[in-house]
Motif scaffolding. Structure first.
Motif, mmCIF file in Angstrom:
data_model
loop_
_atom_site.group_PDB
_atom_site.id
_atom_site.type_symbol
_atom_site.label_atom_id
_atom_site.label_comp_id
_atom_site.label_asym_id
_atom_site.label_seq_id
_atom_site.Cartn_x
_atom_site.Cartn_y
_atom_site.Cartn_z
ATOM 1 N N PHE A 1 4.733 9.080 -6.751
ATOM 2 C CA PHE A 1 3.590 8.352 -7.321
ATOM 3 C C PHE A 1 4.026 7.454 -8.469
ATOM 4 C CE2 PHE A 1 0.366 11.624 -5.740
ATOM 5 C CZ PHE A 1 -0.125 10.774 -4.765
ATOM 6 N N LYS A 2 4.890 7.977 -9.330
ATOM 7 C CA LYS A 2 5.352 7.184 -10.469
ATOM 8 C C LYS A 2 6.080 5.928 -10.000
ATOM 9 C CE LYS A 2 5.681 10.707 -14.057
ATOM 10 N NZ LYS A 2 6.579 11.469 -14.938
ATOM 11 N N LYS A 3 6.934 6.094 -8.968
ATOM 12 C CA LYS A 3 7.644 4.930 -8.430
ATOM 13 C C LYS A 3 6.667 3.900 -7.888
ATOM 14 C CE LYS A 3 11.950 7.241 -7.121
ATOM 15 N NZ LYS A 3 12.777 7.703 -5.991
ATOM 16 N N VAL B 1 3.552 -1.222 -8.496
ATOM 17 C CA VAL B 1 2.280 -1.946 -8.604
ATOM 18 C C VAL B 1 2.186 -2.672 -9.945
ATOM 19 C CG1 VAL B 1 -0.227 -1.645 -8.788
ATOM 20 C CG2 VAL B 1 1.028 -0.462 -7.003
ATOM 21 N N ILE B 2 2.609 -2.013 -11.015
ATOM 22 C CA ILE B 2 2.594 -2.638 -12.346
ATOM 23 C C ILE B 2 3.501 -3.864 -12.354
ATOM 24 C CG2 ILE B 2 3.319 -2.306 -14.750
ATOM 25 C CD1 ILE B 2 2.313 0.617 -14.478
ATOM 26 N N ALA B 3 4.676 -3.749 -11.746
ATOM 27 C CA ALA B 3 5.605 -4.884 -11.689
ATOM 28 C C ALA B 3 4.988 -6.047 -10.916
ATOM 29 C CB ALA B 3 6.916 -4.455 -11.047
ATOM 30 N N ILE B 4 4.310 -5.747 -9.821
ATOM 31 C CA ILE B 4 3.660 -6.800 -9.032
ATOM 32 C C ILE B 4 2.567 -7.474 -9.848
ATOM 33 C CG2 ILE B 4 2.148 -7.206 -7.037
ATOM 34 C CD1 ILE B 4 3.775 -4.982 -5.588
ATOM 35 N N MET B 5 1.764 -6.678 -10.554
ATOM 36 C CA MET B 5 0.678 -7.248 -11.360
ATOM 37 C C MET B 5 1.220 -8.113 -12.491
ATOM 38 S SD MET B 5 -1.997 -4.077 -11.446
ATOM 39 C CE MET B 5 -3.181 -4.915 -12.456
#
Length: 122
Positions: A57-59, A64-68
């Protein structure tokens, strides 16, 4: 009937049994029922553990954070700046009609003539 266990295994079972059940018999019966009803073997793995699921989940969340963040840098911020620049832009200069230009030029000439006349009188 006698069942023999190694001391280390017997102690582990006793500690487990005392913390979770009223008697050793109840503990053993519950464990056997668990394996029987769920049709699994105590030797087979049940799948990912809580730790491995958490790491997964953390990965995914970090991805997702990197994409955003990338979207924000490449799409959102430039778009916002463009829109702001449109709103902050100066009002376009008002183009006067040709007739108005002629009238303004004539008016300037008249004013200049009046100033000359006044200067001559003094």
């Amino acid at each position: 009937m006698t069942i023999r266990f190694k001391r280390e295994t017997a102690k582990r079972f006793q500690n487990f049994s005392r913390t979770h059940f009223k008697s050793h018999t109840e503990a053993m019966a519950t464990m056997l029922d668990f394996f029987f009803y769920n049709e699994i073997s105590p030797k087979e793995k049940l799948g990912p553990t809580g730790r491995t699921i958490e790491q997964s989940f953390k990965k995914r969340i970090n991805a997702v954070i990197a994409i955003m963040r990338d979207m924000e840098k490449t799409q959102t911020k430039p778009t916002v700046t463009m829109i702001q620049s449109l709103f902050e832009a100066e009002e376009p200069k008002k183009n006067t009609l040709i007739l108005e230009k002629k009238f303004l030029e004539e008016k300037k000439e008249v004013l200049l003539q009046e100033k000359r006349d006044i200067n001559r009188e003094h």
